[in-house]
Design a protein around this motif. Structure first.
Motif, PDB file in Angstrom:
ATOM      1  N   SER B  81      62.863 -36.476  16.178  1.00 13.17           N
ATOM      2  CA  SER B  81      62.897 -37.039  17.677  1.00 13.17           C
ATOM      3  C   SER B  81      63.481 -35.918  18.596  1.00 13.17           C
ATOM      4  CB  SER B  81      63.589 -38.444  17.778  1.00 13.17           C
ATOM      5  OG  SER B  81      64.866 -38.284  17.720  1.00 13.17           O
ATOM      6  N   GLU B  89      61.728 -38.548  25.150  1.00 14.97           N
ATOM      7  CA  GLU B  89      62.761 -38.655  24.204  1.00 14.97           C
ATOM      8  C   GLU B  89      63.030 -39.961  23.702  1.00 14.97           C
ATOM      9  OE1 GLU B  89      63.513 -36.505  21.804  1.00 14.97           O
ATOM     10  OE2 GLU B  89      65.536 -37.497  21.149  1.00 14.97           O
ATOM     11  N   GLU B  93      63.012 -41.505  19.922  1.00 15.62           N
ATOM     12  CA  GLU B  93      64.151 -41.906  19.467  1.00 15.62           C
ATOM     13  C   GLU B  93      63.847 -43.276  18.848  1.00 15.62           C
ATOM     14  OE1 GLU B  93      66.505 -40.347  18.221  1.00 15.62           O
ATOM     15  OE2 GLU B  93      67.999 -42.008  18.002  1.00 15.62           O
ATOM     16  N   ALA B 142      70.087 -39.219  20.750  1.00 16.35           N
ATOM     17  CA  ALA B 142      69.442 -38.840  19.527  1.00 16.35           C
ATOM     18  C   ALA B 142      70.559 -38.017  18.942  1.00 16.35           C
ATOM     19  CB  ALA B 142      68.147 -37.958  19.587  1.00 16.35           C
TER      20      ALA B 142
END
Lengths: 87, 416
Positions: B81, B89, B93, B142
């Motif tokens: 990710s 994103e 994630e 992340a």
């Protein structure tokens, strides 16, 4: 895949770059937004014969119109873009 | 039957006679509340989440071949990710988090191995770009670590640190990334969905849609007409063809992407490594084969096979990064058909017909997105509205000028 350039003869496809399907006519500057979205983003993307703009970038640098089958990669026809479009 | 150590022991004592088929190979019923077209990971995941999270169990998954026979079985199985943009994103994630719980959730070992994904950088400018990307990833929840050259040297053996043209200056590492067993993902979702009542129908090709004004009322298939309340497309690679049956043009070109596996070797590369100076990525499978790939061939194709110049290009990237690969023999190579979009990002959401939805346009990145793609499409179908995670990935984003262009390459699908 080999492409027969009208000037250079049969050459490997790695010498060429593909711009994509032959673009439709460019909309007028004052055309509605939808016409521009269509022109810039939307694609026919057929499975079968397509006409595409290729450039022989590592050869004579000429723009070509290539008719090709997307199922088999068979190249049916190659013409000079200048002659086909009259430009 | 639940897969557990108790059942393994029980069946061992009973001569392995009590195991049942993992999922039902169903025959089509005349009508379903939701019909999902495409029995790959995305379609099966969509059906599973529709049944599990939204209570919609009268669902069929139609597959023209056998489940997992398309791109689900044709990728390099990388899960990560590490995206930069806010539209991407959070979605990826969420996908990675679903991967982390998948084997337990599905009661099926998908062999998700968090061995890390290491993107190498080869110049100061690239290191700056990776620092920015890593910071963006951290801000969106992340994990990311910026490694210097010595840390990379300790982590991966066999890299060419002497390469004067592409010196390795460091890398961006996502430790939670890794690889998974792709066939197990299809079978795990199929088994779990089937247990919740979903019909998985193989050898059933969709040939058209029956429309009534602004709605699709039924799907024409090679096994007859099937009435549908709602229809979801999960056929990346062929999205344009299915959408065309419904009279919709999509911003997608289909391109061929090749991948490769070498002969089996002793353990060597225990992470996923990507070359920052060319398009090349590699990992080692549990069988010992090196699994790697590169760029798309660059022209529209539905052929599921590529051409030799790209094989040579990938091999050049391979030996530039790992010189010892020059002595490794190639076992197999194959091609898959990718939906390439003008901004390199996927399309998950409603289509301009009332009850038609899609997930597609996955470019290179469909495998890692499998769980979240199904999760978001199920949410969109059940609520007739996108979830916050896939709102930015709508089809209308192109008309609104809200493209999600990670590479900044502009509206040329073959450049993403």
């Amino acid at each position: 895949m080999r492409i027969t350039c009208p000037y250079c003869g049969s050459r490997g496809s790695e010498e060429f770059t593909c711009l994509g399907n032959t673009p439709p006519a460019r909309p007028a500057d004052d055309a509605p937004v939808a016409a521009w979205v269509d022109f810039v983003y939307l694609r026919d993307n057929p499975r079968g014969p397509v006409t595409e703009l290729w450039q022989h970038v590592q050869g004579c640098r000429t723009w070509l119109i290539v008719t090709r089958d997307t199922r088999t990669h068979t190249v049916a026809k190659v013409e000079l873009a200048s002659r086909a479009t009259g430009r | 039957m639940r897969y557990s150590i108790i059942n393994v022991l029980k069946q061992g004592l009973a001569g392995q006679k009590g195991w049942q088929a993992a999922w039902r190979d169903a025959t089509p019923k005349p009508q379903y509340d939701v019909v999902i077209v495409g029995g790959g990971g995305h379609g099966l995941a969509t059906a599973y989440y529709l049944a599990k999270l939204h209570g919609i169990t009268n669902v069929a998954v139609l597959e023209k071949g056998w489940i997992g026979s398309g791109n689900t079985g044709r990728n390099t199985t990388i899960v990560r990710s590490n995206y930069l943009l806010p539209g991407n994103e959070p979605f990826y994630e969420h996908s990675l988090k679903l991967w982390e719980g998948m084997s337990r959730d599905l009661n099926f070992n998908v062999m998700f191995s968090q061995r890390g994904v290491l993107n190498l950088c080869h110049s100061d400018a690239q290191r700056d770009a990776y620092a920015r990307r890593g910071n963006a990833m951290l801000m969106m929840g992340a994990d990311a670590e910026l490694l210097d050259a010595d840390q990379v040297r300790r982590m991966v053996r066999g890299l060419d640190f002497q390469n004067p043209r592409f010196p390795i200056t460091g890398g961006l590492l996502q430790r939670r990334g890794g690889t998974a067993r792709h066939d197990a993902v299809a079978w795990g979702y199929a088994r779990a969905a089937s247990e919740l009542g979903v019909d998985i129908i193989q050898n059933c090709e969709v040939t058209g849609f029956v429309r009534d004004d602004d709605r699709i009322t039924a799907v024409e298939t090679s096994r007859g007409r099937i009435a549908a309340g709602k229809v979801g497309l999960a056929v990346a690679g062929h999205s344009s063809l299915l959408a065309e049956m419904a009279g919709i043009r999509l911003p997608i070109e289909s391109h061929v992407l090749q991948a490769f596996v070498s002969e089996g070797l002793k353990p060597w590369i225990d992470t996923v490594v990507t070359f920052g100076a060319g398009h090349f990525y590699i990992s080692q499978s549990d069988k010992g084969g090196l699994v790697f790939g590169g760029d798309i061939d660059g022209y529209a194709s539905y052929a599921q096979r590529g051409n030799l110049p790209v094989v040579e290009h990938v091999a050049a990237g391979a030996v530039a990064l790992f010189p010892a690969l020059g002595r490794v023999r190639l076992l197999r190579s194959w091609g898959g058909v990718m939906d390439m979009t003008p901004d390199g990002s996927p399309i998950i959401g409603k289509l301009p017909i009332g009850n038609l939805y899609m997930t597609g346009g996955w470019c290179y990145g469909g495998f890692k997105a499998t769980p979240a793609s199904g999760w978001c499409l199920a949410h969109t179908i059940a609520n007739d509205a996108p979830h916050a995670l896939n709102e930015a990935m709508s089809l209308e984003r192109f008309a609104r000028g809200r493209a999600i262009d990670e590479r900044g390459a502009g509206p040329r699908p073959n450049l993403h």
